[in-house]
Design a protein around this motif. Structure first.
Motif, PDB file in Angstrom:
ATOM      1  N   VAL A  96       8.661  -3.669  -6.779  1.00  0.00           N
ATOM      2  CA  VAL A  96       9.006  -2.874  -5.556  1.00  0.00           C
ATOM      3  C   VAL A  96       8.710  -3.474  -4.395  1.00  0.00           C
ATOM      4  O   VAL A  96       7.816  -4.328  -4.276  1.00  0.00           O
ATOM      5  N   ASP A  97       9.599  -3.454  -3.196  1.00  0.00           N
ATOM      6  CA  ASP A  97       9.227  -4.180  -2.062  1.00  0.00           C
ATOM      7  C   ASP A  97       8.118  -3.565  -1.393  1.00  0.00           C
ATOM      8  O   ASP A  97       7.410  -2.451  -1.340  1.00  0.00           O
ATOM      9  N   PRO A  98       7.069  -4.636  -1.038  1.00  0.00           N
ATOM     10  CA  PRO A  98       5.804  -4.559  -0.720  1.00  0.00           C
ATOM     11  C   PRO A  98       5.664  -3.366   0.638  1.00  0.00           C
ATOM     12  O   PRO A  98       4.551  -2.817   0.779  1.00  0.00           O
ATOM     13  N   GLN A  99       6.679  -3.463   1.418  1.00  0.00           N
ATOM     14  CA  GLN A  99       6.703  -2.525   2.693  1.00  0.00           C
ATOM     15  C   GLN A  99       6.466  -1.329   2.274  1.00  0.00           C
ATOM     16  O   GLN A  99       6.130  -0.422   2.941  1.00  0.00           O
ATOM     17  N   GLY A 100       7.101  -0.955   0.754  1.00  0.00           N
ATOM     18  CA  GLY A 100       7.113   0.656   0.746  1.00  0.00           C
ATOM     19  C   GLY A 100       5.982   1.191  -0.199  1.00  0.00           C
ATOM     20  O   GLY A 100       5.996   2.136  -0.745  1.00  0.00           O
ATOM     21  N   VAL A 101       4.984   0.212  -0.238  1.00  0.00           N
ATOM     22  CA  VAL A 101       3.803   0.582  -1.314  1.00  0.00           C
ATOM     23  C   VAL A 101       2.622   0.748  -0.573  1.00  0.00           C
ATOM     24  O   VAL A 101       2.296  -0.051   0.614  1.00  0.00           O
ATOM     25  N   ASP A 102       1.848   1.741  -0.819  1.00  0.00           N
ATOM     26  CA  ASP A 102       0.551   1.790  -0.335  1.00  0.00           C
ATOM     27  C   ASP A 102      -0.494   1.918  -1.473  1.00  0.00           C
ATOM     28  O   ASP A 102      -0.596   2.884  -1.968  1.00  0.00           O
ATOM     29  N   HIS A 103      -0.799   0.719  -1.649  1.00  0.00           N
ATOM     30  CA  HIS A 103      -1.871   0.556  -2.772  1.00  0.00           C
ATOM     31  C   HIS A 103      -3.410   0.701  -2.279  1.00  0.00           C
ATOM     32  O   HIS A 103      -3.602  -0.040  -1.420  1.00  0.00           O
TER      33      HIS A 103
END
Lengths: 286, 286
Positions: A96-103
């Motif tokens: 998934v696009d890192p911009q859309g992930v809050d890890h």
């Protein structure tokens, strides 16, 4: 590109893995592959294809978030050491696009965190609208390790199950879809994975002597996991019980669980909040 | 797996793209591919191979971070709309384990952010030890859009260049390696990219009418970018000037810049903080 996973599954992952009242994790075969009827090779191949599907769905959620949609998806990963939480993030969320992930990985609480309510750090880490949140461990640590070690009195942790249910109900109400994944490895498989970490200098950093100490508490952890599933698997925020001795299976399974959650949102591309023809003209003249 | 990019580059990206005093961005050909001497197909193929190299280096940094090492790498992306900052995150940073990435996109400051010093939100977002931080826009907005629109008086933004240099010097001192990338597209290429966003309903969400308004301020932005490069490209935190009309080039170039930064850290796997043989025994008995 596969647009569905038909053929590989006789029962969809979301159905095959959903925790059902009465289910006993003591009976779970962590080498099993519930619902999946194809080979390991097919499973590995499907991971990439289905990861691409997941990535497209996530982009749509992100697009809606940018347009003011409050909805988000939150993947909660719980499991004993070596269950494969880190690998899940790398190999599933990595599509998934890192911009859309809050890890967020929740470790031993800091001194500041300890001085707050246990949900404080969790609340701060919730994904904003449009994001796919990923919790590597979560508020459930407060009814797992905390219960097993007696870090708070029983009267305190006993009350947390209801409190967590209430907390998650509010989350659902504000547009967050929860995908709660309980990952299970066997005691033998855990030993073998820990051994590997001791055999390779590039894996030493993953080894923690405390993990061996925890192995002696395995029965108490089993009880704590069982209670967590019994008490916090709800209609709208169910637990999924994922056998994890076979990494390839657990990864494709969680990919399917996420795809299922995204598809239930029935996302469309957001409508433009401008007049397309006007903008084409303005742009041409610029 | 390529272990170096020899053959594709006649001059390493870090050398070919580094801003040099006197360099004028007005003279920059944003369709050029400095240093790169191979084909687009080779460039695209290399992206995956070199992304894997980047991922390995990042894992080593992450491992050291887990063992208490304070070092981090911070990629700063600045560029006009459509320069491809988002695609850079997706296609370059997407190679890296999400657990090791701290990604932040800086938008129009919120009301709360406006009430603080402009470095407040930036400081809060800095990567912790072991992480690869990614800033999609940054504190440099405060000498770019802020300067162009005169959101603060000239006497204020004039002072910011020195302040930023001082801020970054402290960052370097605490172990953060900065990779500052200024991304340039031509006015024509920008128009073409904006047009594409108006042609596809699945791209409308990326379009913002304000982008057209900003196009009229292109010369003022050019001046602001030139001043930024002139005043804040330092020996230890240089700017890299990346032509971005060809996306495949800009992506492989930034991948190389990151690899270069990681390699300069000369990372080794961390030493175990336990006795390996003792642990093997403990584990076997558990």
């Amino acid at each position: 590109m596969a647009d569905n996973a038909a053929g590989l599954w006789e029962t969809p992952a979301a159905e095959a893995l959903r925790f059902r009242p009465g289910m006993q994790i003591a009976d779970l075969d962590s080498r099993s592959t519930p619902g999946f009827v194809s080979s390991k090779i097919d499973g590995k191949r499907a991971l990439h294809e289905r990861g691409t599907v997941l990535s497209s769905l996530q982009e749509k959620l992100y697009a809606n978030g940018r347009s003011g949609d409050n909805r988000s998806v939150l993947l909660v990963l719980q499991g004993m050491d070596t269950a494969g939480k880190g690998g899940m993030v790398r190999h599933v969320i990595g599509h998934v696009d890192p911009q859309g992930v809050d890890h967020v990985a929740f470790g031993v609480p800091t001194d500041e965190e300890k001085r707050h309510h246990y949900l404080w750090r969790v609340t701060k880490a919730l994904p904003r609208g449009g994001q796919l949140g990923v919790f590597d461990r979560s508020h459930y640590e407060d009814v797992l390790v905390v219960r097993v070690h007696g870090f708070v009195p029983e009267t305190v942790w006993r009350g947390r199950y209801d409190e967590i249910n209430q907390f998650e109900k509010e989350l659902l109400g504000t547009g967050t879809t929860l995908v709660k994944v309980a990952m299970f490895v066997s005691l033998d498989e855990q030993k073998s994975r820990l051994q590997k970490r001791l055999e390779r200098p590039d894996k030493y950093w993953k080894y923690n002597p405390g993990d061996v100490t925890e192995r002696k508490l395995w029965p108490a952890y089993q009880d704590a996991y069982q209670a967590m599933l019994d008490k916090t698997s709800t209609e709208d925020a169910p637990w999924y019980v994922v056998p994890c001795d076979r990494k390839w299976y657990s990864r494709i399974a969680v990919t399917e669980l996420l795809i299922d959650a995204f598809e239930r949102l029935r996302l469309e591309w957001p409508e433009p909040d401008f007049d397309v023809d006007t903008e084409k003209r303005r742009l041409a003249e610029s």
